[in-house]
Enzyme design. Structure first.
Site, mmCIF file in Angstrom:
data_model
loop_
_atom_site.group_PDB
_atom_site.id
_atom_site.type_symbol
_atom_site.label_atom_id
_atom_site.label_comp_id
_atom_site.label_asym_id
_atom_site.label_seq_id
_atom_site.Cartn_x
_atom_site.Cartn_y
_atom_site.Cartn_z
ATOM 1 N N SER A 83 0.840 -1.189 0.000
ATOM 2 C CA SER A 83 0.000 0.000 0.000
ATOM 3 C C SER A 83 0.878 1.244 0.000
ATOM 4 C CB SER A 83 -0.902 0.013 1.244
ATOM 5 O OG SER A 83 -1.694 -1.156 1.304
ATOM 6 N N THR A 135 -3.911 1.800 2.168
ATOM 7 C CA THR A 135 -4.192 3.179 1.778
ATOM 8 C C THR A 135 -5.643 3.515 2.059
ATOM 9 O OG1 THR A 135 -2.523 2.952 0.061
ATOM 10 C CG2 THR A 135 -3.982 4.861 -0.089
ATOM 11 N N ALA A 136 -6.510 2.521 1.980
ATOM 12 C CA ALA A 136 -7.920 2.740 2.297
ATOM 13 C C ALA A 136 -8.057 3.306 3.713
ATOM 14 C CB ALA A 136 -8.697 1.431 2.174
ATOM 15 N N HIS A 180 -10.516 -3.891 -3.284
ATOM 16 C CA HIS A 180 -10.547 -4.918 -4.326
ATOM 17 C C HIS A 180 -11.944 -5.021 -4.953
ATOM 18 C CE1 HIS A 180 -6.496 -5.648 -3.263
ATOM 19 N NE2 HIS A 180 -6.702 -6.449 -2.237
#
Length: 313
Positions: A83, A135-136, A180
């Site tokens: 990430s 990163t989310a 995803h």
């Protein structure tokens, strides 16, 4: 984990070098690294490389992104996805490649729930997240801050990315942060979109949201241009031979047929994946700076990228 060793005879092995490449078991990663596959797939078919891989043999390590983030801190794999959130913690060990990125240009990770509510209403609620260094989660924390909240104001818990949607649907969590292919399948569970973090970021910053990167370990820095060339050639081949690449990617597509898998692949394997470009590089730097300024991640200094060598012959 799936670890597949390419077959070479003894003579060839003396002249070849094995590189372990870590990536997620999802359709977009499977699509772009299909041309490097040299193993028996989940469908029982023997796959062999479709491109010139120079003197390298690639061993595919399939793990969820949180696990790859953890492994990257130990420098275990020569090539790995991680990430963007993770980069400041491993910048001394890895250099990001100019290709292989996942960018959310007006779309990206989502917060979903059974019932609609406002972001400010997340306070006190339970939230399933796909990893502390995804990163989310970084983008989610930046959004929370805009609403006067921090991660300490909610009850968040790590849940494997492919278990979040069913867990929210079953009422185990008030909301879920999904990544995803869940971004286009969550409605199958009658769940509601609370916020699309990629859209929020692009609308408010005027930049795509950089989600995932691929990187080469820095002890291979002299070989990085040639390795990056092989990786770029793999992505190019996949895009130019889309049908067969999507067919391979279906081995790793959950709750998706060919059409939906192709749609998802198109979201995250595209021109951004061939090269960040100036705007993509600016997006990476902007996200990392915001995260650092907010005290969420360390300051990693200048971000460098490995560029590809000239085309292989």
């Amino acid at each position: 984990m799936s670890e597949n060793n390419p077959g070479t005879n003894t003579t060839e092995a003396l002249d070849r070098k094995i590189l372990h490449i870590g990536h997620s078991p999802d359709p977009d990663d499977a699509f772009m690294w299909y041309p490097l596959a040299n193993f028996v797939g989940p469908d029982g078919q023997q796959y062999t490389p479709k491109i010139n891989t120079a003197h390298y043999d690639f061993v595919h390590i399939l793990e969820d992104i949180q696990s790859l983030n953890v492994r990257s801190e130990k420098g275990e794999l020569e090539i790995t996805a991680f990430s963007i959130h993770q980069y400041p913690y491993v910048a001394d060990k890895y250099i990001m490649t100019s290709c292989g990125s996942s960018m959310g240009d007006g779309y990206g990770p989502m917060i979903i729930a059974k019932d609609e509510f406002n972001i400010a209403d997340l306070k006190g609620k339970t939230l399933a997240i796909p990893g502390e260094r995804t990163t989310a989660w970084l983008a989610c924390q930046l959004l929370l801050a805009e609403h006067g909240l921090s991660k300490d104001d909610i009850k968040w818990e790590f849940v494997m990315f492919d278990e979040i949607i069913p867990a929210v649907a079953e009422g185990k969590y008030d909301a879920g942060l999904i990544i995803h292919e869940g971004q286009i399948t969550y409605q199958n569970q009658s769940l509601k979109l609370i916020v699309d973090l990629g859209k929020w970021w692009t609308d408010s910053r005027g930049l795509p949201l950089p989600l995932g990167a691929n990187a080469i370990r820095r002890d291979l820095i002299e070989e990085a241009p040639q390795i990056t060339r092989v990786l770029l050639d793999s992505i190019n081949y996949a895009l130019e031979n889309r049908d067969q690449s999507v067919a391979f990617a279906l081995n790793y597509a959950r709750d998706m047929g060919a059409d939906l898998a192709d749609e998802f692949v198109g979201m995250y394997v595209n021109d951004w994946t061939l090269d960040y470009g100036d705007r993509g590089r600016a997006a990476v730097r902007a996200l990392l700076k915001e995260g650092s300024d907010a005290g969420i991640i360390p300051d990693c200094g200048e971000v460098d990228f490995a560029e590809p060598a000239p085309a292989l012959t």
